[in-house]
Design a protein around this motif. Structure first.
Motif, PDB file in Angstrom:
ATOM      1  N   LYS B 186     -65.290 -77.262  29.679  1.00 62.39           N
ATOM      2  CA  LYS B 186     -64.731 -77.407  28.330  1.00 62.39           C
ATOM      3  C   LYS B 186     -65.753 -78.010  27.376  1.00 62.39           C
ATOM      4  CE  LYS B 186     -60.260 -78.537  27.739  1.00 62.39           C
ATOM      5  NZ  LYS B 186     -59.013 -79.305  28.003  1.00 62.39           N
ATOM      6  N   GLU B 187     -66.483 -78.996  27.904  1.00 62.82           N
ATOM      7  CA  GLU B 187     -67.479 -79.638  27.036  1.00 62.82           C
ATOM      8  C   GLU B 187     -68.631 -78.705  26.707  1.00 62.82           C
ATOM      9  OE1 GLU B 187     -68.567 -83.327  28.855  1.00 62.82           O
ATOM     10  OE2 GLU B 187     -66.703 -84.288  28.207  1.00 62.82           O
ATOM     11  N   ALA B 188     -68.881 -77.762  27.600  1.00 64.67           N
ATOM     12  CA  ALA B 188     -69.939 -76.774  27.318  1.00 64.67           C
ATOM     13  C   ALA B 188     -69.465 -75.769  26.274  1.00 64.67           C
ATOM     14  CB  ALA B 188     -70.337 -76.070  28.595  1.00 64.67           C
ATOM     15  N   ARG B 189     -68.171 -75.783  25.970  1.00 66.36           N
ATOM     16  CA  ARG B 189     -67.548 -74.853  25.026  1.00 66.36           C
ATOM     17  C   ARG B 189     -67.861 -73.391  25.368  1.00 66.36           C
ATOM     18  NH1 ARG B 189     -69.774 -78.675  21.794  1.00 66.36           N
ATOM     19  NH2 ARG B 189     -71.224 -77.235  20.790  1.00 66.36           N
ATOM     20  N   LEU B 190     -67.829 -73.111  26.664  1.00 66.11           N
ATOM     21  CA  LEU B 190     -68.075 -71.747  27.129  1.00 66.11           C
ATOM     22  C   LEU B 190     -66.918 -70.847  26.698  1.00 66.11           C
ATOM     23  CD1 LEU B 190     -69.646 -69.703  28.938  1.00 66.11           C
ATOM     24  CD2 LEU B 190     -68.312 -70.546  30.867  1.00 66.11           C
ATOM     25  N   ARG B 191     -67.260 -69.657  26.223  1.00 62.86           N
ATOM     26  CA  ARG B 191     -66.232 -68.678  25.843  1.00 62.86           C
ATOM     27  C   ARG B 191     -66.411 -67.402  26.652  1.00 62.86           C
ATOM     28  NH1 ARG B 191     -65.969 -68.876  19.321  1.00 62.86           N
ATOM     29  NH2 ARG B 191     -64.342 -67.347  19.682  1.00 62.86           N
ATOM     30  N   GLY B 192     -65.294 -66.748  26.926  1.00 63.11           N
ATOM     31  CA  GLY B 192     -65.305 -65.573  27.807  1.00 63.11           C
ATOM     32  C   GLY B 192     -66.213 -64.467  27.302  1.00 63.11           C
TER      33      GLY B 192
END
Lengths: 221, 633
Positions: B186-192
């Motif tokens: 979540k902290e990496a703000r990874l998006r699909g």
């Protein structure tokens, strides 16, 4: 069971929690066009016909009423311009791929497509779209009913009922895209596979499955 | 998590380092190594023959030099690629190698001391001898994360992967709690990376919290977009990276079983995944009590059977359950109600590919790449009218211009750029004015496009935008499952209109009907396929409406691409009477001289193959392609 209050077209409506907006509306005398919706599978609706669009206060887009659970204070409009446009467009697409020969059709005046067209104020013969009607052979192998795949709107009601009943189902979907159709395993004549319970015929909204007693013309073919 | 018996990777790691040293270590101590790119792109270009030639020649010359089969480096345009690590020299990569060049390299460079600069594509590091990849304009933009190992290691050797930092992320993940893993994502703000760009961490959390057991994780490797091959390259070149991330995902959400849903049309990827699974099981990276922890997890491979729609997550689940691949309404989302009705996490290959980097190097390092809202890198498959076709990985936020002109090397043959089709059949065509758009999820959505899975097809002045829209719509129309009305019948109607327009039979009202239908199909369809199918049409209508109008109103195809709207014509004043070059090339004998020996094309016979056009000597230039068709008197 808990009930909630919502408003549909300004009318106050009571509904059970977990129920879908479509059924809350229909149960209260508010018609929303629909083809594939069935009470039996309202928990997991087929969502194939894409006709029961409604607008809900606070939603950016029209949604299908068969999938939208009722909630306290929900404000539903069945007459929103965007929802009606989608319903009209969807029905027009179906009609453009449906033989319009109502005068000779056994379900003339008892046809769901006619009813929806009248409700939505569109003509049965579209001028905007091109006509794409399949020319599949008519199957009259069953002693009790006739199956005309060309009139089928692929709502899936017959398939759902047939597969839910005890015993080996006779019909299912085959092929994909524009060629998708309701048929038997290996495209055999339906009479070879079917136990003639005729539940599917009662479920058909479009004249694709009709009793032979109502359809003397198709009997001999 | 409780450790049952302290097993760590260190044992395997020492073994892997030894293995790696035995192969590549010689480069610094006297023994050369050669690597050959053997992914599908290399094989298609003839890498098998090159490999055989290298082995034969090495045996003949009696040279001690291992030949390692590696994956795709991304320079697919220059395949087959051979890299020679010779002691005392930088590692040099040679492009466009054939068996003859391969033998020459061995004799001249390995046996002699001539690095053959004429065949060099680039050295892997900067040096004074030959140009290096760092000198390429693309080096400025490329940030290799997912593709880091691709083309550098042998994908069939788990030791190579481990020796290059592999499975360290899994080891680290197992030392923290699943919640901490999710927090990190979540902290990496990874998006699909599958297209829509949904926040991955939130999806994981939703799935972890969802009631119901067992839970499943699925890697979506059903890559089906025309012109997209990123997933294939990663699976073929670095299968363990996907597997490692999938195990981490399984740990994070509390799953015991994972699946990789891979296209059966990727036989090499399937083969390498199968091998990777076997190797991982041997090393206790899969199976019971992974690395001595209480966490048990296994992965099964599932081969898709060639339906594009199975890339849609609910259809994928139906297919995995043995049903026809047909989508259903969402919600409920698979994270809550997925495979066999249980909470299921589905992530794309590239999304998973990022996971191990986030865990290993920390969320901060990952989030530092890219933009605020779209972190990390974007992998694109560059195809179409661009010099350097192949794979590129750049930080999110790089502009389209930088990707196409700096990384891709621009448009070949001095042609003019017209548009870029981004995101495959669900994507859009963006014009020149959009070239300075940063490539990230939100900017692309605002421009009416979408990130899609990562296909990027560059179009030049010879491409007709109506035809491009028709091509992509034909694809989605054929791949529609047929369940819902709008996708089944709406795309059929739209395709019929586009067919008519490209054949010059379009009516003036057609464009308006097309636009209306496109909007209705987008708003009314059940699943992502139908909802995005009109995008190529909507975007070309938005940016290239004049081309539609030229087709309909003037019967003219501005790009001279639509066969029914063009013809070939010989300008009588330019035709050199004594020359018969065009006559000889015509396969249907449509060209004949008139009484003045000026050549004339019989339009009734002409099949518009276009062979006569290049046959006419440049100094005459008498033959032209024209639209609308006009007949020579």
């Amino acid at each position: 069971m808990k009930t909630v209050t919502l408003s549909i077209d300004g009318k106050k409506v009571f509904a059970h929690t977990g129920e879908k907006v479509l059924w809350a509306a229909l149960d209260n005398g508010i018609y929303i066009p629909n083809l594939c919706a069935m009470r039996e599978n309202s928990e997991e609706p087929m969502t194939a016909c894409r006709l029961c669009f409604v607008e809900i206060e606070g939603y950016a887009q029209p949604v299908t009423a068969c999938t939208e659970p009722v909630r306290e204070g929900l404000e539903v409009s069945t007459r929103g311009e965007r929802a009606l446009r989608l319903a009209r467009s969807g029905l027009e697409l179906l009609l453009a791929s449906h033989p319009i020969e109502c005068a000779r059709c056994p379900v003339n005046r008892a046809c769901e497509l006619q009813r929806m067209a009248a409700h939505l104020g569109i003509k049965l013969k579209t001028r905007r779209l091109r006509k794409f009607v399949h020319e599949f052979p008519i199957d009259s192998s069953s002693p009790l009913f006739v199956y005309d795949p060309n009139k089928c709107v692929l709502c899936g009601r017959c398939v759902f009922i047939c597969q839910k009943l005890p015993g080996t189902p006779a019909i299912g979907f085959a092929h994909r895209g524009f060629d998708r159709r309701v048929t038997t395993c290996g495209d055999e004549p339906i009479g070879n596979r079917c136990g003639d319970c005729t539940e599917c015929v009662s479920a058909c909204p479009s004249g694709a499955l009709v009793f032979k007693s109502r359809s003397p013309a198709a009997d001999g073919s | 998590m409780k450790v049952l018996s302290p097993v760590s990777l260190s044992g395997i790691r020492a073994q892997a380092a030894q293995h790696w040293q035995a192969t590549f270590g010689g480069w610094h101590s006297g023994r050369p190594v050669i690597t050959v790119g053997m992914a599908t792109c290399g094989r298609a270009a003839g890498a098998m023959d090159v490999l055989q030639a290298l082995r034969d020649e090495l045996a003949r010359l009696e040279l001690d030099c291992p030949v390692v089969e590696v994956g795709c480096t991304g320079h697919c345009y220059a395949e087959p690629l051979v890299t020679i690590y010779k002691p005392g020299y930088p590692a040099i990569c040679y492009g466009y190698v054939n068996p003859v060049i391969a033998r020459t390299l061995l004799r001249e460079f390995l046996q002699g001391d001539n690095p053959c600069p004429e065949f060099v594509l680039g050295a892997l590091e900067t040096n004074d001898l030959v140009p290096s990849f760092a000198d390429f304009p693309r080096a400025k933009y490329e940030t290799r994360l997912l593709l880091k190992n691709c083309g550098q290691i042998d994908p069939e050797q788990i030791e190579h992967y481990i020796a290059n930092g592999g499975y360290a992320a899994l080891e680290k993940a197992l030392q923290i709690t699943p919640e901490e893993v999710i927090t990190e994502i979540k902290e990496a703000r990874l998006r699909g990376r599958g297209g829509a760009g949904f926040p991955t961490g939130e999806k994981w959390e939703m799935c972890r919290r969802a009631p119901g057991r067992p839970k499943y994780v699925i890697c979506n490797a059903d890559e089906g977009d025309p012109g997209a091959f990123m997933d294939r390259a990663v699976l073929e070149s670095d299968p363990h990276s996907v597997l490692e991330s999938l195990i981490i995902a399984g740990y994070a959400i509390g799953a015991g079983q994972g699946y990789i849903y891979v296209r059966a049309e990727y036989p090499l990827a399937v083969q390498r995944l199968r091998l990777a699974l076997r190797q991982a099981r041997q090393h206790n990276l899969l199976g019971r009590h992974i690395l001595g922890n209480a966490f048990s997890f296994d992965v099964r491979l599932f081969l898709g059977s060639g339906a594009f729609i199975c890339g849609e997550e609910t259809a994928l689940i139906a297919s995995l359950e043995g049903e026809a691949g047909i989508p259903r309404h969402r919600p409920p989302y698979p994270a809550e109600h997925g495979l066999h009705g249980k909470p299921t996490l589905i992530d794309n290959v590239k999304t998973l590919g990022c996971v191990r980097h986030i865990i290993r190097d920390g969320a901060k390092a990952f989030a530092a790449i890219g933009t605020q809202k779209s972190t990390g890198t974007a992998v694109f498959a560059l195809a179409g009218k661009v010099v350097n076709t192949g794979l590129v990985e750049v930080p999110m936020g790089t502009t389209l211009r930088q990707i196409i002109f700096d990384v891709g090397g621009g448009i070949p043959k001095g042609k003019r750029f017209k548009a870029v089709q981004i995101g495959g059949p669900s994507g859009a065509c963006l014009p020149e004015s959009a070239l300075d758009l940063p490539v990230d999820f939100d900017s692309l959505t605002d421009a009416g496009a979408m990130m899609g899975s990562g296909g990027m097809v560059v179009l030049d002045e010879d491409d007709c935008m109506v035809e491009i829209a028709r091509y992509f719509l034909q694809f989605t129309q054929r791949e529609s499952c047929g369940k819902c009305t709008f996708c089944r019948l709406g795309t059929r109607q739209m395709l019929a209109i586009l067919d008519d327009i490209t054949k010059g039979k379009g009516k003036p009202e057609d464009i308006a009907v097309l636009a209306e239908l496109a909007e209705d199909v987008k708003a009314g369809s059940l699943c992502g396929l139908g909802k995005t199918a009109p995008n190529p049409v909507l975007s070309t209508l938005r940016y290239f409406r004049d081309e539609y109008e030229a087709h309909v109103k003037e019967g003219r195809c501005p790009a001279l691409m639509c066969q029914d709207l063009i013809n070939y014509y010989i300008i009588p004043e330019k035709c050199e009477r004594s020359c018969d070059a065009c006559v000889g090339t015509c396969t249907v004998e449509a060209i004949s001289p008139n009484s003045k020996r000026i050549k004339v094309i019989d339009q009734a016979k002409c099949v518009k193959c276009g062979l006569c056009l290049p046959a006419c000597p440049i100094k005459y230039g008498a033959i032209i392609k024209q639209s609308p068709p006009q007949v020579q008197k």
